[in-house]
Design an enzyme around this catalytic site. Structure first.
Site, PDB file in Angstrom:
ATOM      1  N   SER A 159       0.892  -1.242   0.195  1.00 62.13           N
ATOM      2  CA  SER A 159      -0.246   0.055  -0.157  1.00 62.13           C
ATOM      3  C   SER A 159       0.784   1.278  -0.119  1.00 62.13           C
ATOM      4  CB  SER A 159      -0.880  -0.047   1.414  1.00 62.13           C
ATOM      5  OG  SER A 159      -1.366   1.259   1.548  1.00 62.13           O
ATOM      6  N   TYR A 195      -1.593  -0.627  10.729  1.00 69.59           N
ATOM      7  CA  TYR A 195      -1.474  -1.060   9.240  1.00 69.59           C
ATOM      8  C   TYR A 195      -0.345  -0.455   8.629  1.00 69.59           C
ATOM      9  CZ  TYR A 195      -3.654  -1.113   4.823  1.00 69.59           C
ATOM     10  OH  TYR A 195      -3.764  -1.395   3.298  1.00 69.59           O
ATOM     11  N   LYS A 206       2.480  -2.716   6.393  1.00 68.52           N
ATOM     12  CA  LYS A 206       2.691  -2.571   5.143  1.00 68.52           C
ATOM     13  C   LYS A 206       4.016  -2.192   4.641  1.00 68.52           C
ATOM     14  CE  LYS A 206      -1.513  -3.880   3.319  1.00 68.52           C
ATOM     15  NZ  LYS A 206      -1.364  -5.247   2.557  1.00 68.52           N
TER      16      LYS A 206
END
Length: 253
Positions: free
Chosen positions: A144, A157, A161
Site C-alpha cells: 500500500s 496498518y 505494510k
C-alpha cells in the site's frame, strides 16, 4: 490472452476486492487459481464460479491469516487442489482505524499477523517447495502507499505494510539464485470491502478524498489486475525487488 496458460497461482484474500480482480484476470489469461477467503463463503463461491467460466481449474479454502499455522495449511491445500503453484499473490490483509495512543496489543498483533507474518511464511513455504523442485516462480506482495505515506489512526496498518514492502526486497535478494522473483504492487486510495462505509455510505467524503488525485478518481480493484498479470508472466522475467506504485499519480505530487 493466454499469457499465463499452464500456470498455477495462489491468491490470498481472493473472494473480494483487489484479490478477486487479480484472480479473475489470471483465469482470463489461462492460469489455474487457488484462492483463500476469511469467512465469506458466499462471495468465495461466486468468485469460484466466475473463475471456472474461463475454463480453468480453480478452488478455494476458508483460511484466517492470523492462524499461526496458516501458511502451512495454505500451501498444503493449494498443492492438493492444483499441484505446485508457480505464482503466489500475498493479498489478504486486515485494517482497523485506531488512534496510536488507543491501540491495544491484541489489535496490533492481529494486524501484524495477517498483513506481515502470514505473507512472510507463505512466501517461505512457496519458495521452499519451488527450490526443492528446481522450479522458478513469482511472488507478488500487495502492499500500500500507506507503507510510506503517514495518515492518522493507521500506525499499526502502515507499519505492517512497510514491513511487507521490505520483505519484498529481502526475499527478492535471497531467492533470486533459485529463479524466484518477488515484487510489490502498492495500491493507492481504492474502493474495497474494508473501506466500504466511506464509498457506499458517504460518497461525498469519498469524492473529497479522491478529487486531488491527478487522474481524477480513487482506484478500483480492476486497476491492479493488469500489473499482477505482468508480474506473474514472463514479460517481467528480469524484474525482482521492485515496487509498482499504482495510485493515480498521487505520490507524484
Amino acid at each position: 490472452m493466454d499469457r499465463l496458460k499452464g500456470r498455477r497461482a495462489v491468491v490470498t484474500g481472493g473472494a473480494n476486492g483487489i484479490g478477486r480482480a487479480i484472480a479473475v484476470a489470471f483465469a482470463r489469461e489461462g492460469c489455474e487459481v487457488f484462492f483463500t477467503a476469511l469467512a465469506d463463503a458466499e462471495a468465495a463461491q461466486a468468485t469460484l464460479a466466475e473463475l471456472r467460466e474461463h475454463g480453468v481449474r480453480a478452488d478455494f479454502a476458508l483460511l484466517d491469516g492470523a492462524d499461526p499455522d496458516g501458511a502451512g495449511k495454505l500451501m498444503a491445500a493449494a498443492v492438493a487442489a492444483l499441484g505446485t503453484p508457480d505464482v503466489l499473490v500475498n493479498n489478504a490483509a486486515t485494517m482497523t482505524r485506531t488512534a496510536f495512543l488507543d491501540l491495544t496489543p491484541e489489535e496490533y498483533e492481529r494486524v501484524m499477523a495477517v498483513n506481515l507474518r502470514f505473507p512472510f511464511f507463505a512466501t517461505q513455504a512457496f519458495a521452499a517447495r519451488l527450490r526443492a523442485e528446481g522450479a522458478p516462480g513469482s511472488v507478488i506482495n500487495i502492499s500500500s502507499v500507506s507503507a510510506f505515506k503517514a495518515v492518522s489512526k493507521m500506525a499499526h496498518y502502515q507499519s505492517s505494510k512497510a514491513g511487507l514492502s521490505m520483505l519484498t526486497r529481502s526475499a527478492a535478494y535471497e531467492l533470486a539464485p533459485y529463479g524466484i522473483r518477488v515484487n510489490t504492487i502498492s495500491p493507492g486510495l481504492t474502493a474495497t470491502k474494508a473501506n466500504s462505509p466511506q464509498w457506499r455510505d458517504d460518497p461525498a467524503l469519498w469524492h473529497e478524498r479522491g478529487k486531488d488525485i491527478p487522474l481524477g478518481r480513487p482506484g478500483r480493484p480492476e486497476d491492479y489486475a493488469g500489473a499482477a498479470v505482468f508480474l506473474a508472466s514472463d514479460e517481467s522475467s528480469w524484474m525482482t525487488g521492485a515496487d509498482l506504485i499504482l495510485d493515480g499519480g498521487d505520490a507524484a505530487v
